[in-house]
Design a protein around this motif. Structure first.
Motif, PDB file in Angstrom:
ATOM      1  N   GLN A 291       0.035  11.936   9.112  1.00  0.00           N
ATOM      2  CA  GLN A 291      -0.196  10.554   8.690  1.00  0.00           C
ATOM      3  C   GLN A 291      -1.533  10.016   9.192  1.00  0.00           C
ATOM      4  O   GLN A 291      -2.180   9.206   8.522  1.00  0.00           O
TER       5      GLN A 291
ATOM      6  N   GLU B 135       3.610   2.763 -14.181  1.00  0.00           N
ATOM      7  CA  GLU B 135       4.182   3.920 -13.492  1.00  0.00           C
ATOM      8  C   GLU B 135       5.635   3.652 -13.081  1.00  0.00           C
ATOM      9  O   GLU B 135       6.498   4.525 -13.204  1.00  0.00           O
TER      10      GLU B 135
ATOM     11  N   ASP C 259       0.848  -1.188   0.000  1.00  0.00           N
ATOM     12  CA  ASP C 259       0.000   0.000   0.000  1.00  0.00           C
ATOM     13  C   ASP C 259       0.889   1.246   0.000  1.00  0.00           C
ATOM     14  O   ASP C 259       1.738   1.400   0.887  1.00  0.00           O
ATOM     15  N   PRO C 260       0.704   2.146  -0.969  1.00  0.00           N
ATOM     16  CA  PRO C 260       1.564   3.332  -1.016  1.00  0.00           C
ATOM     17  C   PRO C 260       1.406   4.237   0.194  1.00  0.00           C
ATOM     18  O   PRO C 260       2.394   4.816   0.677  1.00  0.00           O
ATOM     19  N   ASP C 261       0.181   4.359   0.691  1.00  0.00           N
ATOM     20  CA  ASP C 261      -0.046   5.255   1.827  1.00  0.00           C
ATOM     21  C   ASP C 261       0.655   4.739   3.084  1.00  0.00           C
ATOM     22  O   ASP C 261       1.345   5.484   3.786  1.00  0.00           O
TER      23      ASP C 261
ATOM     24  N   GLN D 151      -9.057  -0.803  -3.084  1.00  0.00           N
ATOM     25  CA  GLN D 151      -8.728  -1.402  -1.783  1.00  0.00           C
ATOM     26  C   GLN D 151      -8.190  -0.374  -0.805  1.00  0.00           C
ATOM     27  O   GLN D 151      -7.750  -0.718   0.292  1.00  0.00           O
TER      28      GLN D 151
ATOM     29  N   GLN E 282       8.858   6.803  -2.288  1.00  0.00           N
ATOM     30  CA  GLN E 282       9.192   8.001  -3.086  1.00  0.00           C
ATOM     31  C   GLN E 282       8.471   9.229  -2.525  1.00  0.00           C
ATOM     32  O   GLN E 282       9.068  10.304  -2.382  1.00  0.00           O
ATOM     33  N   ILE E 283       7.202   9.062  -2.186  1.00  0.00           N
ATOM     34  CA  ILE E 283       6.433  10.176  -1.608  1.00  0.00           C
ATOM     35  C   ILE E 283       7.074  10.632  -0.288  1.00  0.00           C
ATOM     36  O   ILE E 283       7.231  11.829  -0.027  1.00  0.00           O
TER      37      ILE E 283
ATOM     38  N   GLN F 190      -7.699   3.876  -5.487  1.00  0.00           N
ATOM     39  CA  GLN F 190      -7.645   2.413  -5.505  1.00  0.00           C
ATOM     40  C   GLN F 190      -8.856   1.841  -4.783  1.00  0.00           C
ATOM     41  O   GLN F 190      -9.237   2.351  -3.724  1.00  0.00           O
TER      42      GLN F 190
ATOM     43  N   ARG G  82      -2.881  12.470  -1.415  1.00  0.00           N
ATOM     44  CA  ARG G  82      -1.522  12.189  -0.944  1.00  0.00           C
ATOM     45  C   ARG G  82      -0.777  11.258  -1.899  1.00  0.00           C
ATOM     46  O   ARG G  82       0.392  11.460  -2.187  1.00  0.00           O
ATOM     47  N   ILE G  83      -1.464  10.213  -2.379  1.00  0.00           N
ATOM     48  CA  ILE G  83      -0.756   9.237  -3.227  1.00  0.00           C
ATOM     49  C   ILE G  83      -1.086   9.414  -4.700  1.00  0.00           C
ATOM     50  O   ILE G  83      -0.582   8.674  -5.549  1.00  0.00           O
TER      51      ILE G  83
ATOM     52  N   GLY H 229      -6.482  11.235   1.499  1.00  0.00           N
ATOM     53  CA  GLY H 229      -5.693  10.038   1.166  1.00  0.00           C
ATOM     54  C   GLY H 229      -5.385   9.943  -0.319  1.00  0.00           C
ATOM     55  O   GLY H 229      -4.246   9.678  -0.713  1.00  0.00           O
TER      56      GLY H 229
ATOM     57  N   ALA I 292       4.363   5.101   2.657  1.00  0.00           N
ATOM     58  CA  ALA I 292       4.802   6.488   2.847  1.00  0.00           C
ATOM     59  C   ALA I 292       4.891   6.810   4.337  1.00  0.00           C
ATOM     60  O   ALA I 292       5.847   7.445   4.796  1.00  0.00           O
TER      61      ALA I 292
ATOM     62  N   GLY J 218      -0.793  -0.703 -11.134  1.00  0.00           N
ATOM     63  CA  GLY J 218      -0.883  -1.194  -9.754  1.00  0.00           C
ATOM     64  C   GLY J 218      -0.630  -0.118  -8.739  1.00  0.00           C
ATOM     65  O   GLY J 218      -0.263   0.983  -9.072  1.00  0.00           O
TER      66      GLY J 218
ATOM     67  N   LYS K 299       6.463   3.335  -4.454  1.00  0.00           N
ATOM     68  CA  LYS K 299       5.803   4.613  -4.709  1.00  0.00           C
ATOM     69  C   LYS K 299       5.611   5.386  -3.398  1.00  0.00           C
ATOM     70  O   LYS K 299       5.845   6.595  -3.327  1.00  0.00           O
TER      71      LYS K 299
ATOM     72  N   ARG L  76      -0.402  16.828   0.509  1.00  0.00           N
ATOM     73  CA  ARG L  76       1.026  16.968   0.761  1.00  0.00           C
ATOM     74  C   ARG L  76       1.500  18.418   0.910  1.00  0.00           C
ATOM     75  O   ARG L  76       2.662  18.649   1.242  1.00  0.00           O
TER      76      ARG L  76
ATOM     77  N   GLN M 282      -4.670   6.514 -11.829  1.00  0.00           N
ATOM     78  CA  GLN M 282      -3.619   7.471 -11.483  1.00  0.00           C
ATOM     79  C   GLN M 282      -4.030   8.878 -11.915  1.00  0.00           C
ATOM     80  O   GLN M 282      -4.662   9.049 -12.950  1.00  0.00           O
TER      81      GLN M 282
ATOM     82  N   SER N 294      -8.460  -2.200 -10.910  1.00  0.00           N
ATOM     83  CA  SER N 294      -7.135  -1.573 -10.978  1.00  0.00           C
ATOM     84  C   SER N 294      -7.161  -0.224 -10.253  1.00  0.00           C
ATOM     85  O   SER N 294      -8.110   0.074  -9.541  1.00  0.00           O
ATOM     86  N   LEU N 295      -6.151   0.574 -10.474  1.00  0.00           N
ATOM     87  CA  LEU N 295      -6.167   1.891  -9.855  1.00  0.00           C
ATOM     88  C   LEU N 295      -6.258   2.969 -10.933  1.00  0.00           C
ATOM     89  O   LEU N 295      -6.025   2.707 -12.112  1.00  0.00           O
TER      90      LEU N 295
END
Lengths: 345, 325
Positions: B57, A274, A218-220, B249, A251-252, B247, B242-243, B239, A223, A345, A248, B167, B156, B153-154
């Motif tokens: 966070q 990505e 999970d990116p969050d 999930q 990176q954040i 997504q 931030r990313i 959320g 991070a 992904g 990812k 951020r 972007q 999928s996600l």
């Protein structure tokens, strides 16, 4: 009066909800077209670890692509394992009884746990993608009766390759501070990966493994955890991750901390579109590419071979199905400028 | 004369009073204890940057927990917050990408969250289904919607400015931290200083008595679920920003983290008792454990064990006070 009025219209409302739900279910079942084994073609169950996941969706796409290409009246039914070992075990056991299905393609959520379903009562062939089915998660040859082919790469072997490249990067840095960002340390595959990372890295005197943290794919969350690590170790040299989503997030975290991500050796695993772009741009140093669409296609091909009595490859090396060097760097990707990755992904 | 002597010999702090204090402030005691331990253990811990990071966070979780406090005080549960977060996450990304408008994209989650919250409230009040089951069922529906939007999928988002909400900073402080402070202050006032807040307590304490007293019980319940949905949507906007990707999930497990934080803070699981500050303290107690593990480089495999033990300790302290009473 107040109560009786409520009761009078509560029932129709509830009935409407049930009717709408039933209608939706009917519509959905119509889409899948899973009405049992056809006389001339094949009914194939595709057991995904989760349908809510880009990687699994890409595998399913590959299975569908190959089913279309084979032109053999193949009907697919997708089943969602919901990232739950028990759910997927039940689905495999259900597919293994009766005559509904002629074969199974599965992305095991937990390969050792799924072995409990074998041998299947109806003895239909099973092709596994990404992970083997059986107690040995590094053994790619079939371990249980009924599995005809496994399209994968040993997790430890792939992790060792990532770690070896970190060793090369760290050659002139002493100490070279490495953070291991792994998926879930309660998952056998990720435990194997972490052990493999450590085995390679701990052999080098100049490499200091600062810590191992979980990214949970999970990116969050990644991070968050890397932000925390950077508080105590702002001069990290390497963040070694097994998954692109986690890289990812790392990176954040680096960007938020005012650190140029390209100044740190960032690497991941998966080969998302990505991540491929990030490697091409020099933001990440490397990425271990997976080819889930091609892997799904290869699994469908082997399953079809088994169903038609043709030769079957019991182990298909997943690194070799994509026609691109799997351990990607900016240099290797320059040799394949048209490759963008097989999944989001 | 005699009575004066007896009064003087009475201890000021009785065991019962001490236990009552522990019951009321267990979460704060543990929070302060953990702060001291971490500050001693790591020089990196008690820094402005780290404290701001911890708050940033955990802003999404804190928003959900603060609004969830209203739900639990009113005697209900909301198990759909993570699913609303997921829908909000993919909806924001989808709207932003399709419209090319960042503001529109980031406004989508709170609006959708509010609507889904009202849906939950109506499911509970109209169908007379227990909130536990109603929101469990609705969470499945919402998750399915999130999957259908993305196909699993996600999505972007590469639009400039989309990440600013999650951020961006002003004077070194994340916008999200400021949003959280304002939201907590508003919710604190709403619960403690308004008629609606008193109705929430009344509904959770004794819904029949509240109904007889003229409180619109169903309307109050719908409103607390709407509030919870709105907060989950706001959390999703932060959320996803931030990313920079939506997504299906996203937010998995947030609903249980929020409930754990609320209960850990001392809000009664049976309804009728609780406070906003308690949930905030609960969120940051759990957050400190995670931060401490990462900073000190402890084995993450025992993080859940430690978190569970601390939750048990806090809940046990609170329960001990109640039993003695």
């Amino acid at each position: 009066m107040f109560t009786s009025n409520r009761r009078r219209w509560r029932l129709p409302v509830a009935a409407s909800v049930v009717f709408l739900g039933a209608s939706a279910l009917t519509a959905c079942s119509g889409d899948t077209g899973s009405t049992g084994a056809s006389e001339d073609g094949y009914e194939i169950a595709v057991l995904l670890s989760s349908s809510q996941n880009g990687y699994n969706q890409a595998v399913a796409e590959g299975v569908q692509n190959m089913a279309d290409e084979l032109d053999a009246d193949i009907n697919l039914t997708l089943l969602d394992g919901a990232f739950n070992a028990d759910t997927q075990l039940s689905q495999m056991e259900t597919a293994g009884v009766g005559d509904k299905y002629d074969g199974v393609v599965v992305v095991p959520f937990d390969g050792p746990a799924l072995a409990a379903a074998f041998p299947l009562s109806n003895s239909i062939p099973v092709a596994s993608v990404l992970n083997p089915i059986g107690p040995e998660i590094e053994e790619m040859e079939p371990q249980v009766e009924g599995v005809v082919s496994t399209v994968a790469v040993p997790a430890g072997e792939a992790a060792a390759k990532q770690a070896e490249d970190v060793v090369s990067y760290c050659a002139d840095i002493d100490p070279c501070k490495v953070v291991l960002l792994v998926g879930q340390l309660n998952a056998p595959l990720d435990v194997t990966r972490e052990a493999s990372y450590r085995e390679v890295l701990e052999a080098e005197d100049n490499i200091e493994i600062v810590t191992t943290v979980e990214g949970n794919y999970d990116p969050d969350q990644s991070a968050t955890t890397i932000t925390n690590v950077l508080q105590s170790t702002p001069d990290v040299n390497v963040i070694l991750s097994n998954a692109d989503q986690q890289t990812k997030g790392a990176q954040i975290a680096l960007e938020d901390a005012g650190i140029d991500p390209s100044s740190v050796y960032l690497t991941g695993g998966g080969g998302t579109t990505e991540s491929i772009q990030n490697v091409r741009d020099g933001i990440w140093q490397a990425d271990y590419i997976n080819f889930p669409v091609s892997m799904g296609a290869a699994a469908m091909q082997q399953l079809y071979n088994a169903l038609t009595g043709a030769d079957v490859e019991s182990y298909v090396n997943a690194d070799e199905v994509g026609e691109v060097e799997p351990y990607a760097t900016k240099e290797t990707l320059e040799e394949t400028p048209d490759f963008t990755g097989e999944w989001e992904g | 004369m005699t009575s004066t002597t007896v009064r003087a010999s009475e201890p000021r702090i009785t065991p019962a009073k001490a236990l009552a204090f522990l019951r009321d402030y267990a979460v704060l005691i543990l929070l302060v204890a953990l702060l001291i331990v971490l500050a001693i253990a790591s020089p990196s811990f008690f820094t402005f940057a780290n404290i701001i990071n911890i708050i940033n966070q955990n802003t999404p979780l804190a928003l959900i927990a603060v609004a969830g406090t209203f739900v639990i005080i009113s005697g209900s549960f909301d198990l759909s917050t993570a699913a609303i977060y997921a829908v909000g996450s993919v909806a924001a990304a989808w709207v932003a990408v399709e419209s090319g408008n960042v503001v529109l994209g980031l406004l989508a989650p709170p609006v959708i969250g509010l609507a889904l919250g009202v849906f939950n409230g109506l499911a509970v009040t109209v169908l007379r289904v227990h909130s536990f089951l109603a929101t469990l069922a609705s969470s499945l529906i919402f998750k399915a919607i999130a999957v259908l939007i993305t196909g699993g999928s996600l999505i972007q988002v590469a639009l400039p400015g989309f990440s600013e909400l999650g951020r961006g900073r002003v004077g070194g402080v994340f916008y999200t931290v400021l949003i959280l402070i304002v939201f907590v202050a508003l919710m604190w006032f709403l619960l403690k200083g308004t008629v609606f807040g008193r109705h929430v307590f009344a509904v959770g304490g004794n819904p029949d008595a509240a109904q007889l007293s003229g409180v619109r019980v169903d309307r109050t319940r719908v409103m607390v679920f709407a509030l919870s949905g709105l907060a989950a949507g706001m959390a999703a906007a932060i959320g996803v920003s931030r990313i920079a990707s939506g997504q299906p999930q996203a937010g998995a497990g947030l609903e249980f983290d929020a409930i754990a934080a609320i209960i850990l803070g001392g809000t009664s699981i049976y309804g009728g008792v609780g406070a906003v500050w308690r949930s905030v303290a609960g969120v940051f107690l759990i957050a400190l454990i995670g931060n401490g593990f990462d900073i000190l480089g402890f084995n993450p495999q025992i993080k859940d064990l430690v978190t569970g033990a601390i939750i048990l300790a806090a809940v046990g302290l609170a329960a001990a006070g109640v039993k003695r009473r």
